[in-house]
Motif scaffolding. Structure first.
Motif, PDB file in Angstrom:
ATOM      1  N   ARG A 375       0.825  -1.206   0.000  1.00  0.00           N
ATOM      2  CA  ARG A 375       0.000   0.000   0.000  1.00  0.00           C
ATOM      3  C   ARG A 375       0.861   1.259   0.000  1.00  0.00           C
ATOM      4  NH1 ARG A 375      -4.651  -0.945   4.597  1.00  0.00           N
ATOM      5  NH2 ARG A 375      -5.798  -2.644   3.573  1.00  0.00           N
ATOM      6  N   TYR A 376       0.274   2.299  -0.549  1.00  0.00           N
ATOM      7  CA  TYR A 376       0.939   3.598  -0.496  1.00  0.00           C
ATOM      8  C   TYR A 376       0.880   4.143   0.930  1.00  0.00           C
ATOM      9  CZ  TYR A 376       1.124   4.055  -5.596  1.00  0.00           C
ATOM     10  OH  TYR A 376       1.402   3.886  -6.924  1.00  0.00           O
ATOM     11  N   ALA A 377       2.002   4.669   1.387  1.00  0.00           N
ATOM     12  CA  ALA A 377       2.024   5.472   2.611  1.00  0.00           C
ATOM     13  C   ALA A 377       1.981   6.935   2.190  1.00  0.00           C
ATOM     14  CB  ALA A 377       3.279   5.164   3.414  1.00  0.00           C
ATOM     15  N   GLN A 395       2.553  21.693  -8.171  1.00  0.00           N
ATOM     16  CA  GLN A 395       2.885  20.868  -9.344  1.00  0.00           C
ATOM     17  C   GLN A 395       2.176  19.518  -9.307  1.00  0.00           C
ATOM     18  OE1 GLN A 395       7.042  20.150  -9.708  1.00  0.00           O
ATOM     19  NE2 GLN A 395       6.892  19.129 -11.684  1.00  0.00           N
ATOM     20  N   GLY A 396       1.463  19.209 -10.381  1.00  0.00           N
ATOM     21  CA  GLY A 396       0.895  17.879 -10.596  1.00  0.00           C
ATOM     22  C   GLY A 396      -0.140  17.426  -9.617  1.00  0.00           C
ATOM     23  N   GLY A 397      -0.804  18.345  -8.918  1.00  0.00           N
ATOM     24  CA  GLY A 397      -1.688  17.924  -7.846  1.00  0.00           C
ATOM     25  C   GLY A 397      -3.145  17.856  -8.223  1.00  0.00           C
ATOM     26  N   VAL A 398      -3.905  17.195  -7.352  1.00  0.00           N
ATOM     27  CA  VAL A 398      -5.353  17.144  -7.454  1.00  0.00           C
ATOM     28  C   VAL A 398      -5.902  17.926  -6.280  1.00  0.00           C
ATOM     29  CG1 VAL A 398      -7.406  15.685  -7.408  1.00  0.00           C
ATOM     30  CG2 VAL A 398      -5.332  14.902  -8.565  1.00  0.00           C
ATOM     31  N   SER A 469      14.431  12.179  -3.988  1.00  0.00           N
ATOM     32  CA  SER A 469      15.556  11.238  -4.004  1.00  0.00           C
ATOM     33  C   SER A 469      15.452  10.202  -5.112  1.00  0.00           C
ATOM     34  CB  SER A 469      15.644  10.512  -2.657  1.00  0.00           C
ATOM     35  OG  SER A 469      14.504   9.674  -2.468  1.00  0.00           O
ATOM     36  N   GLY A 470      14.223   9.851  -5.512  1.00  0.00           N
ATOM     37  CA  GLY A 470      14.049   8.797  -6.509  1.00  0.00           C
ATOM     38  C   GLY A 470      14.081   7.403  -5.927  1.00  0.00           C
ATOM     39  N   ASP A 471      14.180   7.259  -4.596  1.00  0.00           N
ATOM     40  CA  ASP A 471      14.219   5.932  -3.977  1.00  0.00           C
ATOM     41  C   ASP A 471      12.855   5.265  -3.965  1.00  0.00           C
ATOM     42  OD1 ASP A 471      16.904   6.165  -3.501  1.00  0.00           O
ATOM     43  OD2 ASP A 471      16.695   6.810  -1.415  1.00  0.00           O
ATOM     44  N   TYR A 472      11.804   6.028  -3.946  1.00  0.00           N
ATOM     45  CA  TYR A 472      10.453   5.496  -3.805  1.00  0.00           C
ATOM     46  C   TYR A 472       9.657   5.636  -5.098  1.00  0.00           C
ATOM     47  CZ  TYR A 472      10.807   4.953   1.267  1.00  0.00           C
ATOM     48  OH  TYR A 472      11.166   4.545   2.525  1.00  0.00           O
ATOM     49  N   GLU A 473       8.671   4.760  -5.214  1.00  0.00           N
ATOM     50  CA  GLU A 473       7.674   4.894  -6.282  1.00  0.00           C
ATOM     51  C   GLU A 473       6.575   5.815  -5.766  1.00  0.00           C
ATOM     52  OE1 GLU A 473       4.109   2.252  -8.280  1.00  0.00           O
ATOM     53  OE2 GLU A 473       5.887   1.219  -7.519  1.00  0.00           O
ATOM     54  N   LEU A 474       6.282   6.867  -6.511  1.00  0.00           N
ATOM     55  CA  LEU A 474       5.286   7.846  -6.094  1.00  0.00           C
ATOM     56  C   LEU A 474       3.964   7.617  -6.815  1.00  0.00           C
ATOM     57  CD1 LEU A 474       7.468  11.091  -6.226  1.00  0.00           C
ATOM     58  CD2 LEU A 474       6.929   9.715  -4.209  1.00  0.00           C
ATOM     59  N   ARG A 475       2.891   7.865  -6.122  1.00  0.00           N
ATOM     60  CA  ARG A 475       1.608   7.863  -6.822  1.00  0.00           C
ATOM     61  C   ARG A 475       1.621   9.042  -7.783  1.00  0.00           C
ATOM     62  NH1 ARG A 475      -3.938   7.894  -3.433  1.00  0.00           N
ATOM     63  NH2 ARG A 475      -3.718  10.164  -3.597  1.00  0.00           N
ATOM     64  N   PRO A 476       1.161   8.862  -9.002  1.00  0.00           N
ATOM     65  CA  PRO A 476       1.336   9.908 -10.021  1.00  0.00           C
ATOM     66  C   PRO A 476       0.879  11.292  -9.596  1.00  0.00           C
ATOM     67  CG  PRO A 476       0.514   7.895 -11.025  1.00  0.00           C
ATOM     68  CD  PRO A 476       0.519   7.651  -9.551  1.00  0.00           C
ATOM     69  N   TYR A 524       2.165  10.560  -1.797  1.00  0.00           N
ATOM     70  CA  TYR A 524       1.936   9.145  -1.513  1.00  0.00           C
ATOM     71  C   TYR A 524       3.071   8.334  -2.134  1.00  0.00           C
ATOM     72  CZ  TYR A 524      -2.722  10.773  -0.270  1.00  0.00           C
ATOM     73  OH  TYR A 524      -3.761  11.435   0.313  1.00  0.00           O
ATOM     74  N   TYR A 525       3.601   7.396  -1.372  1.00  0.00           N
ATOM     75  CA  TYR A 525       4.799   6.675  -1.831  1.00  0.00           C
ATOM     76  C   TYR A 525       4.768   5.232  -1.357  1.00  0.00           C
ATOM     77  CZ  TYR A 525       6.366   7.292   3.007  1.00  0.00           C
ATOM     78  OH  TYR A 525       6.454   7.246   4.378  1.00  0.00           O
TER      79      TYR A 525
END
Length: 526
Positions: A375-377, A395-398, A469-476, A524-525
């Protein structure tokens, strides 16, 4: 020796008919022997004797073809096969035949599989303060300590160290009691004058890998006149005898498996890698190799799970520690340039201490990249979103507006006039900010950072590390929640008190909470 009655149970019916037909043909050929034309009375050749019908089976090869014949002899590596069509003999490795049939025949002949089904018992799991675990049977809860039976020993566990106790845990009986203790318990519950009870005891002995006593009670069951499944029990006895000969090796391999279950992978692999030298020529070499493969696979899975949990742990812990730094610029630079390397080193240390000393930085980095995505934290910049700057913050938000549903105000024209004033004000502020000195902006950020709470700093720093950092996968899409003070407009109307000149009773000012960025940013990551 091949157990002919056991073989007959797995032979297809067509094989018996074919064998009978072939035997009849051979009998007819013997009645009309071929003679040497030169002498007229000397047999030219003697056809090879076919296998007995009860021994004939259909051998299924790995490539899909079949052969009819019988197994004359066998060992752990291969068997000798006598063909039905021509009487020829050939050595066939077990690996060349269908895996299912190979497993069936190897089991019939008693070649041991290490992963025997073991007896299980109900036990408790004591979760200790600091993350330790003790598993076993609680024999006493009196006083200040629990008395726990585990690994064949008694252990006192102080109650003050126990965080919680889980009941109904299923454990291998051998993880709690010694083999001798279990045999004593089982034999005391058995009527040793009954053939059926001796058979049951023999099976229970096999469940605790006590094959020496299993042989004893299989034999006794047959001696006492077992009335059912005699052939099957004789086959069990033959297999148990082979296993009893390998009792020491089985216990050796089980110790390696016990170490694996406790995540002591290096110790388990050391035992398994020493097995060929320790037991040269053993019939269990293949089993030891299989167990080594399983141990390596279990080690890799445990490494991945630990890397995922500890990476998240150190990300939170190190950002909290760095948030104590009063320099905003230094903390922000650390999150981008140093946080990843520091977290990686800490995780490598955890893996070396808990899983294996063989893991290096590359192994841990690969495990993190291959981690199971769950799950995303989420984490938020909170009221410090403005530190990102307006464009980066939005930037890029909802947008998640928190406006209450209901009727629109009756003074729409006045509201529209106020909003127009605010828009003009915000545009003027943007123009002014472009021309403002950067040092002044940095000073404002630094003052805010110094007066902000450490928890808010930690959340901001974690959010910044996660995104940059690029370490995590982010929710778009991150979420942008409108500022509660200004309603997402970036400015507020200020009432003028005191002496008022003319008709002006209000003015517009930058929102003191969001500082004009209008939103709170949450990411979210995983």
């Amino acid at each position: 020796m091949t157990d002919k009655r056991s073989i007959a149970r797995i032979v297809p019916a067509g094989a018996l008919l074919l064998a009978a037909w072939y035997a009849a043909g051979q009998a007819e050929a013997q009645e009309r022997p071929l003679l040497d034309p030169a002498s007229g009375d000397r047999l030219l050749f003697q056809p090879p004797a076919p296998p007995a019908p009860d021994d004939v089976l259909m051998l299924k090869l790995r490539d899909g073809s079949i052969r009819w014949g019988s197994i004359e002899s066998h060992d752990v590596q291969a068997f000798e096969f006598v063909r039905l069509d021509n009487g020829g003999r050939v050595g066939v490795p077990w690996s060349l035949i269908d895996p299912g049939q190979a497993e069936e025949l190897r089991t019939l002949y008693g070649y041991v599989e290490v992963e025997a089904e073991e007896a299980l018992i109900d036990a408790e799991r004591l979760l200790l303060q600091g993350g330790g675990i003790v598993e076993g049977v609680i024999l006493s809860r009196e006083g200040d300590s629990f008395l726990v039976k585990t690994d064949g020993n008694l252990q006192m566990v102080p109650k003050r160290r126990v965080r919680s106790v889980e009941s109904g845990v299923r454990l291998s009986a051998l993880d709690v009691y010694s083999r001798e203790e279990l045999y004593g318990i089982y034999s005391a519950e058995t009527d040793l004058t009954s053939a059926e009870m001796n058979l049951e005891l023999a099976r229970r002995c096999e469940s605790i890998l006590d094959f020496i006593h299993a042989v004893e009670h299989f034999e006794k069951a047959l001696e006492l006149g077992l009335s059912v499944d005699v052939d099957k029990v004789e086959g069990m006895l033959a297999r148990a005898r082979i296993k009893a000969q390998n009792q020491e090796q089985i216990e050796y391999l089980r110790e390696a498996d016990r170490l694996r279950k406790r995540n002591r992978f290096d110790d388990a692999l050391a035992l398994l890698q020493a097995f060929p030298e320790q037991f040269e020529g053993s019939s269990l070499l293949e089993d030891a190799r299989k167990q080594e493969v399983r141990t390596l696979e279990a080690r890799d899975e445990a490494l991945k799970d630990l890397v995922r949990t500890r990476w998240n742990h150190w990300a939170r812990k190190l950002t909290r520690e760095k948030a104590r730094d009063d320099s905003f610029q230094a903390a922000r630079t650390w999150a981008v340039e140093q946080a990843s390397a520091e977290i990686l080193q800490r995780v490598v240390g955890d893996v070396n201490a808990r899983i294996t000393q063989a893991a290096n930085v590359e192994d841990v980095q690969r495990a993190w990249e291959d981690r199971r995505r769950v799950r995303y934290a989420s984490t938020t910049y909170g009221n410090g979103t403005w530190l990102l700057g307006r464009e980066r913050a939005q930037q890029g938000g909802v947008e998640e507006e928190e406006s209450a549903e209901g009727a629109v105000s009756e003074i729409d024209e006045q509201r529209k006039a106020i909003e127009d004033r605010i828009k003009r004000y915000m545009e003027n502020q943007r123009i002014a900010r472009r021309s403002a000195a950067s040092e002044q902006a940095e000073d404002e950020s630094q003052v805010f950072w110094e007066t902000w709470s450490s928890n808010n700093r930690a959340a901001w720093l974690l959010s910044y590390y996660v995104e940059e950092s690029g370490d995590y996968e982010l929710r778009p899409l991150p979420s942008l929640r409108n500022c509660k003070t200004c309603g997402g407009r970036g400015a507020v109307e200020l009432l003028i008190t005191g002496t008022v000149t003319g008709q002006q009773s209000s003015s517009v000012g930058t929102c003191p909470l969001c500082r004009g960025v209008q939103v709170k940013r949450r990411v979210y990551y995983r």
